[in-house]
Design a protein around this motif. Structure first.
Motif, mmCIF file in Angstrom:
data_model
loop_
_atom_site.group_PDB
_atom_site.id
_atom_site.type_symbol
_atom_site.label_atom_id
_atom_site.label_comp_id
_atom_site.label_asym_id
_atom_site.label_seq_id
_atom_site.Cartn_x
_atom_site.Cartn_y
_atom_site.Cartn_z
ATOM 1 N N GLU A 186 0.872 -1.169 0.000
ATOM 2 C CA GLU A 186 0.000 0.000 0.000
ATOM 3 C C GLU A 186 0.913 1.224 0.000
ATOM 4 N N VAL A 187 0.699 2.134 -0.941
ATOM 5 C CA VAL A 187 1.582 3.288 -1.071
ATOM 6 C C VAL A 187 0.778 4.569 -1.295
ATOM 7 N N GLU A 188 1.435 5.669 -1.004
ATOM 8 C CA GLU A 188 0.916 6.976 -1.367
ATOM 9 C C GLU A 188 1.922 7.588 -2.332
ATOM 10 N N VAL A 189 1.447 7.942 -3.521
ATOM 11 C CA VAL A 189 2.314 8.488 -4.559
ATOM 12 C C VAL A 189 2.036 9.984 -4.692
ATOM 13 N N SER A 190 3.081 10.784 -4.568
ATOM 14 C CA SER A 190 2.994 12.222 -4.840
ATOM 15 C C SER A 190 3.512 12.416 -6.256
ATOM 16 N N PHE A 191 2.763 13.176 -7.060
ATOM 17 C CA PHE A 191 3.114 13.276 -8.474
ATOM 18 C C PHE A 191 2.701 14.612 -9.056
ATOM 19 N N ASN A 192 3.269 14.901 -10.206
ATOM 20 C CA ASN A 192 2.897 16.065 -11.006
ATOM 21 C C ASN A 192 2.218 15.580 -12.271
ATOM 22 N N LEU A 193 1.200 16.292 -12.693
ATOM 23 C CA LEU A 193 0.514 16.005 -13.943
ATOM 24 C C LEU A 193 1.174 16.846 -15.025
ATOM 25 N N ARG A 194 1.656 16.187 -16.060
ATOM 26 C CA ARG A 194 2.334 16.888 -17.162
ATOM 27 C C ARG A 194 1.582 16.616 -18.459
ATOM 28 N N GLY A 195 1.583 17.577 -19.354
ATOM 29 C CA GLY A 195 0.947 17.415 -20.653
ATOM 30 C C GLY A 195 1.763 18.130 -21.714
ATOM 31 N N ARG A 196 1.765 17.582 -22.928
ATOM 32 C CA ARG A 196 2.533 18.204 -23.999
ATOM 33 C C ARG A 196 1.940 17.825 -25.361
ATOM 34 N N PRO A 197 2.083 18.719 -26.316
ATOM 35 C CA PRO A 197 1.623 18.409 -27.673
ATOM 36 C C PRO A 197 2.732 17.741 -28.478
ATOM 37 N N TRP A 198 2.336 17.010 -29.505
ATOM 38 C CA TRP A 198 3.279 16.422 -30.461
ATOM 39 C C TRP A 198 2.620 16.482 -31.830
ATOM 40 N N THR A 199 3.339 17.021 -32.786
ATOM 41 C CA THR A 199 2.814 17.149 -34.141
ATOM 42 C C THR A 199 3.553 16.177 -35.051
ATOM 43 N N ASN A 200 2.783 15.328 -35.746
ATOM 44 C CA ASN A 200 3.413 14.339 -36.629
ATOM 45 C C ASN A 200 3.794 14.974 -37.960
ATOM 46 N N LYS A 201 4.369 14.187 -38.877
ATOM 47 C CA LYS A 201 4.872 14.707 -40.149
ATOM 48 C C LYS A 201 3.760 15.230 -41.055
ATOM 49 N N ASP A 202 2.506 14.804 -40.794
ATOM 50 C CA ASP A 202 1.371 15.284 -41.580
ATOM 51 C C ASP A 202 0.744 16.547 -40.980
ATOM 52 N N GLY A 203 1.330 17.055 -39.917
ATOM 53 C CA GLY A 203 0.817 18.266 -39.288
ATOM 54 C C GLY A 203 -0.311 18.046 -38.300
ATOM 55 N N VAL A 204 -0.597 16.781 -37.975
ATOM 56 C CA VAL A 204 -1.663 16.474 -37.017
ATOM 57 C C VAL A 204 -1.068 16.500 -35.611
ATOM 58 N N THR A 205 -1.692 17.277 -34.734
ATOM 59 C CA THR A 205 -1.198 17.413 -33.366
ATOM 60 C C THR A 205 -1.971 16.496 -32.432
ATOM 61 N N SER A 206 -1.234 15.763 -31.620
ATOM 62 C CA SER A 206 -1.805 14.925 -30.560
ATOM 63 C C SER A 206 -1.296 15.455 -29.228
ATOM 64 N N TYR A 207 -2.028 15.157 -28.170
ATOM 65 C CA TYR A 207 -1.647 15.612 -26.841
ATOM 66 C C TYR A 207 -1.446 14.415 -25.935
ATOM 67 N N PHE A 208 -0.390 14.478 -25.130
ATOM 68 C CA PHE A 208 -0.039 13.383 -24.240
ATOM 69 C C PHE A 208 0.015 13.887 -22.805
ATOM 70 N N ASN A 209 -0.457 13.056 -21.904
ATOM 71 C CA ASN A 209 -0.377 13.351 -20.477
ATOM 72 C C ASN A 209 0.508 12.320 -19.811
#
Length: 130
Positions: free
Chosen positions: A59-82
């Motif tokens: 049983e654990v308690e995890v302290s964390f940060n939520l991070r998010g960033r965009p990524w644009t593929n070679k076709d110009g389509v942007t996806s977002y990752f968390n």
């Protein structure tokens, strides 16, 4: 942010590049026991050692940060990752229970702060509008 749960899986350290490494930790999170969630946390670089002293089932308690960033593929389509980036993991200690099912150390008590009578008139006029 913090979350409590049970260790489900501890990943191996992955050397992504010569200068970057990461490691995953999967936590079983059961806010509602009928619908258990499996949450993936990651640690990078020197923080990969955060997971060294953990075992599956802890049983654990995890302290964390939520991070998010965009990524644009070679076709110009942007996806977002968390990502959930762990910066501290603490084992949750449980109180030992005796044969009667009571906590071995007895119930914890806390002293309440003294009460203040706000209706007492100390001779000062109160000109508040309510």
């Amino acid at each position: 942010m913090e979350i409590r749960g049970k260790v489900h899986e501890i990943g191996a350290v992955q050397q992504v590049t010569d200068t970057f490494k990461k490691r995953d930790l999967i936590i079983q999170y059961a806010e509602n026991p009928q619908f258990v969630e499996y949450i993936r946390f990651e640690a990078t670089q020197d923080r990969t050692s955060l997971f060294d002293n953990l075992n599956v089932g802890d049983e654990v308690e995890v302290s964390f940060n939520l991070r998010g960033r965009p990524w644009t593929n070679k076709d110009g389509v942007t996806s977002y990752f968390n990502s959930l980036v762990a910066w501290r993991v603490a084992k949750v200690t449980t109180t030992p229970v005796d044969a009667a099912g009571q906590a071995a150390s007895g119930p914890q008590t806390f002293d309440a702060p003294p009460t203040v009578d706000i209706s007492a008139d100390d001779g000062k006029d109160d000109d508040l509008p309510f």
